[in-house]
Scaffold this motif. Structure first.
Motif, PDB file in Angstrom:
ATOM      1  N   VAL A 123       0.874  -1.426  -0.265  1.00 19.19           N
ATOM      2  CA  VAL A 123      -0.136  -0.060  -0.313  1.00 19.19           C
ATOM      3  C   VAL A 123       0.421   1.320   0.119  1.00 19.19           C
ATOM      4  CG1 VAL A 123      -1.633   1.301   1.679  1.00 19.19           C
ATOM      5  CG2 VAL A 123      -2.059  -0.851   1.258  1.00 19.19           C
ATOM      6  N   PRO A 124       1.264   1.340   1.118  1.00 18.02           N
ATOM      7  CA  PRO A 124       2.889   2.689   0.524  1.00 18.02           C
ATOM      8  C   PRO A 124       3.487   2.791  -0.600  1.00 18.02           C
ATOM      9  CG  PRO A 124       3.305   0.963   2.422  1.00 18.02           C
ATOM     10  CD  PRO A 124       1.601   0.497   1.896  1.00 18.02           C
ATOM     11  N   ALA A 125       4.152   1.086  -0.684  1.00 14.89           N
ATOM     12  CA  ALA A 125       4.864   1.732  -2.056  1.00 14.89           C
ATOM     13  C   ALA A 125       3.835   1.973  -3.087  1.00 14.89           C
ATOM     14  CB  ALA A 125       5.348   0.033  -2.292  1.00 14.89           C
ATOM     15  N   ASP A 126       3.096   1.515  -3.419  1.00 11.69           N
ATOM     16  CA  ASP A 126       2.177   1.767  -5.021  1.00 11.69           C
ATOM     17  C   ASP A 126       1.287   3.917  -4.311  1.00 11.69           C
ATOM     18  OD1 ASP A 126       0.846   1.244  -6.825  1.00 11.69           O
ATOM     19  OD2 ASP A 126      -1.687   1.615  -5.391  1.00 11.69           O
ATOM     20  N   TYR A 127       1.735   4.190  -3.157  1.00 15.14           N
ATOM     21  CA  TYR A 127       0.743   5.483  -2.765  1.00 15.14           C
ATOM     22  C   TYR A 127       2.144   6.522  -3.122  1.00 15.14           C
ATOM     23  CZ  TYR A 127      -0.401   9.819  -0.701  1.00 15.14           C
ATOM     24  OH  TYR A 127      -0.249  11.002  -0.217  1.00 15.14           O
ATOM     25  N   VAL A 128       2.920   5.831  -3.255  1.00 16.82           N
ATOM     26  CA  VAL A 128       4.050   6.848  -3.079  1.00 16.82           C
ATOM     27  C   VAL A 128       4.634   6.911  -4.719  1.00 16.82           C
ATOM     28  CG1 VAL A 128       5.553   7.273  -1.054  1.00 16.82           C
ATOM     29  CG2 VAL A 128       6.588   5.350  -3.190  1.00 16.82           C
TER      30      VAL A 128
ATOM     31  N   ASN B  83       6.101  16.693  -5.753  1.00 15.32           N
ATOM     32  CA  ASN B  83       5.670  18.181  -6.384  1.00 15.32           C
ATOM     33  C   ASN B  83       4.302  19.363  -5.398  1.00 15.32           C
ATOM     34  OD1 ASN B  83       7.860  18.694  -7.921  1.00 15.32           O
ATOM     35  ND2 ASN B  83       6.640  17.120  -9.942  1.00 15.32           N
ATOM     36  N   SER B  84       3.343  18.107  -5.398  1.00 19.19           N
ATOM     37  CA  SER B  84       1.650  18.112  -4.643  1.00 19.19           C
ATOM     38  C   SER B  84       1.721  17.815  -3.529  1.00 19.19           C
ATOM     39  CB  SER B  84       1.092  17.884  -5.752  1.00 19.19           C
ATOM     40  OG  SER B  84       0.759  16.733  -6.040  1.00 19.19           O
ATOM     41  N   GLU B  85       2.257  17.294  -3.013  1.00 17.21           N
ATOM     42  CA  GLU B  85       2.077  16.607  -1.387  1.00 17.21           C
ATOM     43  C   GLU B  85       2.864  16.801  -1.121  1.00 17.21           C
ATOM     44  OE1 GLU B  85       0.948  15.425   1.145  1.00 17.21           O
ATOM     45  OE2 GLU B  85      -0.928  15.064   0.182  1.00 17.21           O
ATOM     46  N   PRO B  86       3.434  17.642   0.157  1.00 14.27           N
ATOM     47  CA  PRO B  86       5.052  17.397   0.764  1.00 14.27           C
ATOM     48  C   PRO B  86       4.903  16.662   1.939  1.00 14.27           C
ATOM     49  CG  PRO B  86       3.664  19.656   1.324  1.00 14.27           C
ATOM     50  CD  PRO B  86       2.877  18.668  -0.472  1.00 14.27           C
ATOM     51  N   ASP B  87       3.532  16.329   2.421  1.00 12.26           N
ATOM     52  CA  ASP B  87       3.684  15.001   3.199  1.00 12.26           C
ATOM     53  C   ASP B  87       3.865  13.566   3.076  1.00 12.26           C
ATOM     54  OD1 ASP B  87       3.425  17.049   5.607  1.00 12.26           O
ATOM     55  OD2 ASP B  87       1.596  17.354   5.929  1.00 12.26           O
ATOM     56  N   LYS B  88       4.150  13.847   1.902  1.00 15.32           N
ATOM     57  CA  LYS B  88       4.002  12.495   1.305  1.00 15.32           C
ATOM     58  C   LYS B  88       4.609  10.886   1.752  1.00 15.32           C
ATOM     59  CE  LYS B  88       5.733  10.525  -3.210  1.00 15.32           C
ATOM     60  NZ  LYS B  88       5.968  10.684  -5.079  1.00 15.32           N
TER      61      LYS B  88
END
Length: 185
Positions: free
Chosen positions: A75-80, A86-91
């Protein structure tokens, strides 16, 4: 009988590479990069577009890490890979990833992903592909076997299936490299 599909980017297995870099402000960033692999015995190639924050970070710092996604962190690997730095600073925070500084390059290791390559930028080729020198392989002891080697059954790296847009865990051992073919000599 065979079915022709024409020109497709179906390459098997396609590792799920998570590229770690530092942003200009020193915070960590990560990107799921499906298009990349070994360039030589001690080099990697990443096919990243110029607009990616990761590309800009690599050019600025001259370094990056390549972690291999595992089944425990799909899940986190897919999310990143879905969300741009560039648009999500808290990625990274939203992904639940934590980082530590790599021991040999100016780039972050993702603590949750147990196997990573620490790389320094060698060049960007004429196509914009990033070529990096592997200067260290960092492996969390939790995925090492009694002989001190990576245990793929514990590590459970995943691959991307581009024909079906799914992730798959690598499977069971089916042979011995540089040995089994000797039976045909």
């Amino acid at each position: 009988m065979r079915t022709d599909f024409g020109s497709k980017s179906w390459f098997y297995p396609l590792p799920v590479l998570i590229i770690g870099t530092y942003n200009p402000d020193g915070t960590a960033d990560a990107m799921n990069a499906a298009w990349g692999g070994l360039y030589d015995a001690d080099k990697v190639v990443l096919c990243l577009s110029e607009g990616h924050r990761t590309t800009q970070n690599i050019k600025a710092r001259g370094a990056f890490t390549v972690s291999f996604a595992d089944a425990a962190h799909v899940v986190p690997a897919d999310y990143v890979g879905m969300v741009s730095g560039n648009s999500e600073p808290d990625k990274m925070k939203k992904a639940g990833f934590h980082t530590s500084k790599a021991s040999t390059v100016d780039a972050p290791l993702i603590d949750e992903l147990p196997v990573a390559l620490e790389c320094k930028l060698l060049k960007m080729n004429e196509d914009g592909n990033i070529i990096g020198q592997i200067v260290n392989v960092s492996v969390d002891d939790t995925v090492l076997n009694a002989e001190g080697q990576i245990d793929p059954d514990v590590f459970q790296p995943i691959s991307f299936d581009p024909a079906n847009n799914i992730y798959r865990a690598l499977g069971e051992k089916v042979g011995n490299a540089f040995w089994d073919g000797g039976k045909l000599k």
